[in-house]
Every structure is written in C-alpha cells, then in structure tokens.
Design a protein around this motif. Sequence first.
Motif, PDB file in Angstrom:
ATOM      1  N   GLN A   6       0.863  -1.198  -0.144  1.00  0.00           N
ATOM      2  CA  GLN A   6      -0.028  -0.165   0.147  1.00  0.00           C
ATOM      3  C   GLN A   6       0.911   1.358  -0.022  1.00  0.00           C
ATOM      4  OE1 GLN A   6      -2.854   0.230   3.053  1.00  0.00           O
ATOM      5  NE2 GLN A   6      -3.808  -1.881   2.280  1.00  0.00           N
ATOM      6  N   ASP A   8       2.497   5.147   0.899  1.00  0.00           N
ATOM      7  CA  ASP A   8       2.742   5.776   2.281  1.00  0.00           C
ATOM      8  C   ASP A   8       1.495   6.750   2.385  1.00  0.00           C
ATOM      9  OD1 ASP A   8       5.098   4.355   3.162  1.00  0.00           O
ATOM     10  OD2 ASP A   8       6.129   5.824   2.004  1.00  0.00           O
ATOM     11  N   GLU A   9       1.017   7.524   1.374  1.00  0.00           N
ATOM     12  CA  GLU A   9       0.248   8.321   1.494  1.00  0.00           C
ATOM     13  C   GLU A   9      -1.119   8.177   0.554  1.00  0.00           C
ATOM     14  OE1 GLU A   9       1.908  12.631   1.913  1.00  0.00           O
ATOM     15  OE2 GLU A   9       1.419  12.398  -0.279  1.00  0.00           O
ATOM     16  N   MET A  33      -3.555  12.301   3.149  1.00  0.00           N
ATOM     17  CA  MET A  33      -3.264  11.818   4.526  1.00  0.00           C
ATOM     18  C   MET A  33      -2.293  10.504   4.623  1.00  0.00           C
ATOM     19  SD  MET A  33      -6.853  10.347   5.407  1.00  0.00           S
ATOM     20  CE  MET A  33      -8.032   9.796   4.065  1.00  0.00           C
ATOM     21  N   ASP A  34      -1.666  10.563   5.644  1.00  0.00           N
ATOM     22  CA  ASP A  34      -0.886   9.491   5.854  1.00  0.00           C
ATOM     23  C   ASP A  34      -1.583   8.234   5.793  1.00  0.00           C
ATOM     24  OD1 ASP A  34       1.421  10.932   5.897  1.00  0.00           O
ATOM     25  OD2 ASP A  34       1.259  10.875   8.102  1.00  0.00           O
ATOM     26  N   ASN A  35      -1.238   6.863   4.911  1.00  0.00           N
ATOM     27  CA  ASN A  35      -2.032   5.800   5.166  1.00  0.00           C
ATOM     28  C   ASN A  35      -1.499   5.179   6.272  1.00  0.00           C
ATOM     29  OD1 ASN A  35      -3.051   3.559   4.461  1.00  0.00           O
ATOM     30  ND2 ASN A  35      -2.120   3.075   2.545  1.00  0.00           N
ATOM     31  N   VAL A  36      -2.424   5.117   7.138  1.00  0.00           N
ATOM     32  CA  VAL A  36      -2.230   4.406   8.565  1.00  0.00           C
ATOM     33  C   VAL A  36      -2.569   2.967   8.364  1.00  0.00           C
ATOM     34  CG1 VAL A  36      -2.668   6.609  10.074  1.00  0.00           C
ATOM     35  CG2 VAL A  36      -4.588   4.764   9.559  1.00  0.00           C
ATOM     36  N   ASN A  37      -2.975   2.241   7.274  1.00  0.00           N
ATOM     37  CA  ASN A  37      -3.224   1.064   7.169  1.00  0.00           C
ATOM     38  C   ASN A  37      -1.805   0.221   6.529  1.00  0.00           C
ATOM     39  OD1 ASN A  37      -5.808   0.820   8.217  1.00  0.00           O
ATOM     40  ND2 ASN A  37      -6.602   1.930   6.224  1.00  0.00           N
ATOM     41  N   ARG A  38      -1.039   1.186   6.300  1.00  0.00           N
ATOM     42  CA  ARG A  38       0.407   0.677   5.631  1.00  0.00           C
ATOM     43  C   ARG A  38       1.105   0.121   6.565  1.00  0.00           C
ATOM     44  NH1 ARG A  38       5.600   1.571   3.917  1.00  0.00           N
ATOM     45  NH2 ARG A  38       6.040   0.510   2.027  1.00  0.00           N
ATOM     46  N   ALA A  39       1.242  -1.154   6.782  1.00  0.00           N
ATOM     47  CA  ALA A  39       2.216  -1.941   7.809  1.00  0.00           C
ATOM     48  C   ALA A  39       3.338  -2.503   7.406  1.00  0.00           C
ATOM     49  CB  ALA A  39       1.057  -2.930   8.307  1.00  0.00           C
TER      50      ALA A  39
END
Length: 182
Positions: A6, A8-9, A33-39
């Motif tokens: 995914q 980063d943004e 926005m930042d992709n907080v789901n990218r792990a």
Amino acid sequence: MDRTEQPDELRVDTPYMPITPLAPTVHISGITMDNVNRAQTPSGLVPGAGESGDNTEWDASSLDSAIEWLESHASFLNKQSYTMVEIQDKMGGTAGGMGAVGGGASSPLGGFDRAGDLARKHSSLFTSTQQNVRKLAEDLYKAANALREVKENYETAEKANAMSAAEMERAFSEASTSGSNG
C-alpha cells in the motif's frame, strides 16, 4: 498481515469546493493523508535464523535450558568480577587511584601532570564496573530462581490438569457404562 504494497500516503481528489461564500478564493480540491493502514514489520523485530521469535510455547525442558543458560552466565560473570581484580593490581591496588597530589609519588600511570587524575578516573571506573558486573550476576541468579519457580508452578498446574483430565475421562466412562445398563 503485511500491507507494505500500500502507498505511504493517500490522496482523494474532490471537485473544486469553496470553503465559504465570503472567501471564494479559499477552496478544497483534495485531501492528502498518511496511510495508517500501511503496515511493515521493522527488520530488527524479525527473528533471525534459529531464533524462536514470537514463539510463546514453553515446556519444562525449554524452561530447564533457560534456567541453565541464566545460571551459567551468572556464574561466569560472578567469577569475572573477582578475577578482574588483577586489573586493579596492575594499577597499583586499591590505593592506585590516589595518584600524585602536589608533587608526591607518581601514579601507576606515570608522573605527568594528569596521571593522577587519570588513575583516579580509572579506579572509579573499575569499581563501578566491578559492582555492576556483580549486580548483573546476582540479577541473573534471581531470574533463574524466578524461572525455576515458574517451572515448578507450570509442572504443578500440568499435574493438576492431568488429574482433572483423568477424572473427567473416568466420569465419562462411568456415565457411559451406567447409561447403557439403564
């Protein structure tokens, strides 16, 4: 779950929208926005070859080997803390850190101006290192004893569970034989 594919943004484009009718030049045309789901798991947290990593399954034999490891390292460090006195002896013994003050006898490091200061710093470092190594050995022994207690509790619980399972099996067995007779 690995989601490193995914981005980063995240960017969501929206149609031109004025914020207020009073300020038509201020508008929103998208959101970023930042992709907080990218792990991603940091490489330092990934177990190396032969390491157990996040394996949390233990048995009595693995606890025994951990206790043995703790005690052998504690023993080694404890011995080192006493044999390292040889370093102090080479620095003039316990008085070696006193050094030359006001033109007296020279320190074990020589007679130059800062030799006494250096010898005192060395003596202080030696003492704190020796104390810390002994404390670490003591803490490792304490950890081994605590782990030994955990192991004993584990074995006690295992015996209790085994007895419960046997009792349960007996109860089912008795129920099935009495049910077939009635």
